[in-house]
Design a protein around this motif. Structure first.
Motif, short mmCIF file in Angstrom:
data_model
loop_
_atom_site.label_atom_id
_atom_site.label_comp_id
_atom_site.label_asym_id
_atom_site.label_seq_id
_atom_site.Cartn_x
_atom_site.Cartn_y
_atom_site.Cartn_z
N PRO A 176 5.18 -11.59 -5.16
CA PRO A 176 4.17 -11.82 -4.41
C PRO A 176 4.18 -11.45 -3.01
O PRO A 176 4.80 -10.67 -2.53
CB PRO A 176 4.42 -13.53 -4.27
CG PRO A 176 5.96 -13.43 -4.40
CD PRO A 176 6.05 -12.25 -5.28
N TRP A 177 3.05 -11.51 -2.25
CA TRP A 177 2.90 -10.78 -0.95
C TRP A 177 3.87 -11.30 -0.01
O TRP A 177 4.18 -12.36 -0.02
CB TRP A 177 1.63 -10.96 -0.30
CG TRP A 177 0.36 -10.32 -1.22
CD1 TRP A 177 -0.71 -11.14 -1.37
CD2 TRP A 177 0.15 -9.24 -1.90
NE1 TRP A 177 -1.70 -10.41 -2.21
CE2 TRP A 177 -0.91 -9.18 -2.53
CE3 TRP A 177 1.08 -7.87 -1.86
CZ2 TRP A 177 -1.51 -8.10 -3.40
CZ3 TRP A 177 0.70 -6.86 -2.72
CH2 TRP A 177 -0.61 -7.11 -3.37
N ARG A 178 4.53 -10.62 1.07
CA ARG A 178 5.53 -11.51 1.77
C ARG A 178 4.86 -12.41 2.89
O ARG A 178 3.86 -12.10 3.44
CB ARG A 178 6.16 -10.17 2.66
CG ARG A 178 7.08 -9.36 1.87
CD ARG A 178 7.84 -8.28 2.97
NE ARG A 178 8.59 -7.72 2.15
CZ ARG A 178 8.51 -6.08 1.87
NH1 ARG A 178 7.22 -5.63 2.29
NH2 ARG A 178 9.42 -5.51 0.99
N THR A 179 5.76 -13.33 2.89
CA THR A 179 5.15 -14.43 3.95
C THR A 179 5.92 -14.71 5.03
O THR A 179 5.55 -15.41 6.02
CB THR A 179 4.86 -15.78 3.05
OG1 THR A 179 6.22 -16.14 2.37
CG2 THR A 179 3.96 -15.68 2.02
N HIS A 180 7.25 -13.92 5.15
CA HIS A 180 8.35 -14.03 5.85
C HIS A 180 8.81 -12.55 6.62
O HIS A 180 8.93 -11.95 5.86
CB HIS A 180 9.38 -14.86 5.57
CG HIS A 180 8.93 -16.27 5.54
ND1 HIS A 180 8.27 -16.81 4.32
CD2 HIS A 180 9.17 -17.64 6.24
CE1 HIS A 180 7.98 -17.87 4.53
NE2 HIS A 180 8.60 -18.63 5.44
N CYS A 181 9.08 -12.60 7.88
CA CYS A 181 9.74 -11.45 8.28
C CYS A 181 11.29 -11.15 7.64
O CYS A 181 11.75 -12.29 7.13
CB CYS A 181 9.55 -11.07 9.75
SG CYS A 181 10.47 -12.36 10.59
N PRO A 182 11.98 -10.15 8.06
CA PRO A 182 13.05 -9.92 7.51
C PRO A 182 14.05 -11.08 8.21
O PRO A 182 15.17 -11.58 7.42
CB PRO A 182 13.64 -8.73 8.14
CG PRO A 182 12.38 -7.94 7.89
CD PRO A 182 11.36 -8.94 8.46
N ASP A 183 13.82 -11.42 9.21
CA ASP A 183 14.77 -12.85 10.08
C ASP A 183 14.50 -14.07 9.49
O ASP A 183 14.85 -14.96 10.10
CB ASP A 183 14.54 -12.64 11.50
CG ASP A 183 15.43 -11.41 11.93
OD1 ASP A 183 16.15 -10.95 11.26
OD2 ASP A 183 15.04 -10.91 13.07
N ALA A 238 11.86 -5.45 11.74
CA ALA A 238 10.62 -4.89 10.75
C ALA A 238 10.13 -3.66 11.12
O ALA A 238 9.74 -2.98 10.37
CB ALA A 238 9.69 -6.03 11.25
N PRO A 239 10.26 -3.20 12.35
CA PRO A 239 9.90 -1.59 12.54
C PRO A 239 10.58 -0.69 11.74
O PRO A 239 10.06 0.31 11.60
CB PRO A 239 10.28 -1.42 14.02
CG PRO A 239 9.97 -2.68 14.56
CD PRO A 239 10.64 -3.72 13.73
N GLY A 261 11.36 -1.07 8.32
CA GLY A 261 10.91 -1.16 7.13
C GLY A 261 9.42 -0.77 6.98
O GLY A 261 8.80 -0.29 8.02
N PRO A 262 8.61 -1.05 6.08
CA PRO A 262 7.21 -0.71 5.77
C PRO A 262 6.52 -1.56 6.46
O PRO A 262 6.70 -2.54 6.85
CB PRO A 262 6.89 -1.24 4.41
CG PRO A 262 8.12 -1.95 3.93
CD PRO A 262 9.26 -1.61 4.69
N GLY A 263 5.46 -0.92 7.15
CA GLY A 263 4.74 -1.72 8.35
C GLY A 263 5.35 -2.10 9.66
O GLY A 263 4.84 -2.95 10.15
N GLY A 264 6.34 -1.12 10.03
CA GLY A 264 6.87 -1.20 11.16
C GLY A 264 6.01 -1.43 12.49
O GLY A 264 4.80 -0.84 12.28
N ALA A 265 6.47 -1.87 13.49
CA ALA A 265 5.79 -1.76 14.60
C ALA A 265 5.42 -0.58 15.52
O ALA A 265 5.18 -0.68 16.92
CB ALA A 265 6.04 -3.21 15.65
N GLY A 266 5.65 0.62 15.00
CA GLY A 266 5.67 1.79 15.50
C GLY A 266 4.17 2.11 15.96
O GLY A 266 3.27 1.64 15.47
N TRP A 267 4.04 3.30 16.68
CA TRP A 267 2.72 3.81 17.02
C TRP A 267 1.96 4.65 16.08
O TRP A 267 1.08 4.84 16.24
CB TRP A 267 2.98 4.55 18.37
CG TRP A 267 3.46 3.71 19.57
CD1 TRP A 267 4.45 3.45 19.96
CD2 TRP A 267 2.54 2.89 20.46
NE1 TRP A 267 4.34 2.71 21.14
CE2 TRP A 267 3.05 2.22 21.42
CE3 TRP A 267 0.79 2.82 20.38
CZ2 TRP A 267 2.56 1.30 22.28
CZ3 TRP A 267 0.40 1.86 21.21
CH2 TRP A 267 1.35 1.25 22.27
N ALA A 268 2.66 5.05 14.97
CA ALA A 268 2.25 6.08 14.15
C ALA A 268 0.83 5.47 13.38
O ALA A 268 -0.22 6.30 13.30
CB ALA A 268 3.26 6.39 12.79
#
Length: 240
Positions: free
Chosen positions: A34-41, A57-58, A60-67
């Motif tokens: 299933p799609w993720r509903t919670h962050c790693p924490d 989270a940054p 892993g996939p979809g991290g909060a970087g600027w890329a």
């Protein structure tokens, strides 16, 4: 006017790109999960647009970087520069961040979710249908529809010939890419389709020569398909 359009498109790309990490993180799961509903924490994720709230989270996939924002801004600016104020340019700029999101997910888990590819095909076709009715349109809606069907069929044949080397997600991604390429005619369609295969082949060969992969190693092909289609659309836009 052209510079203003490019700046606005780049701003749109950057703004949407900043919101992609959360969707990418939620969608970057293995098939059947299933799609993720919670962050790693363990904190719940609200909505699909925005940065992921957890500190880990940054990485892993979809991290909060600027890329994602940088790539989305560059792609949108390039499309605006090629299309100018023609109506199809607005369509291509509007859907470009979805391709960036698909690329992020594919690179993370080698998957192109149906929840993105199929609606993207329908949305691109519908918006180009509207664009065809507006003044200064440089392509044809009939060509776009035929292009989508043709590229989808071509990738379906490749999948049937070698299922291990081509996924059904790639076949479904070929639909919106073919629609975009077909808008400018068969010459642009052929160029974009060929370049997608070429980019992927060059990457695969380089990975083999540098021992980063073996003949049986799979890799995300969606980003190369998108890059080839983007190149074709840019050529068609500047040519028009």
């Amino acid at each position: 006017m052209g510079v203003v359009v490019i700046i606005l498109a780049a701003a749109y790309g950057a703004a949407t790109g900043l919101g992609l990490p959360r969707a990418a993180y939620r969608l970057a799961v293995e098939p059947g999960e299933p799609w993720r509903t919670h962050c790693p924490d363990g904190h719940p994720l609200q909505g699909w647009f925005g940065r992921t709230p957890c500190g880990r989270a940054p990485h892993g996939p979809g991290g909060a970087g600027w890329a994602p924002a940088v790539v989305s801004a560059a792609v949108c600016a390039g499309l605006a520069g090629a299309g100018g104020t023609r109506p199809e340019a607005g369509v291509f700029v509007a859907v470009a961040p979805v391709l960036v999101l698909l690329g992020i997910v594919d690179l993370a888990v080698h998957r192109l979710p149906d929840v993105l590819t199929l609606p993207l095909a329908a949305l691109t076709a519908a918006l180009l249908g509207v664009a065809a009715l507006l003044p200064r349109a440089a392509g044809t809606w009939r060509g776009a529809l035929l292009g989508g069907a043709a590229l989808g069929a071509a990738y379906l044949v490749l999948f049937l010939i070698n299922p291990a080397g081509m996924g059904l997600g790639d076949v479904k991604l070929a639909l919106p890419l073919g629609v975009a390429l077909g808008w400018y005619g068969w010459g642009v369609w052929a160029a974009g389709a060929f370049l997608g295969l070429l980019y992927g082949a060059v990457y695969g060969l380089a990975a083999l020569l540098t021992s980063r992969a073996t003949r049986g190693t799979g890799f995300a092909f969606g980003p190369f398909m998108a890059a080839g289609a983007l190149t074709g659309v840019l050529l068609g836009g500047f040519g028009a």
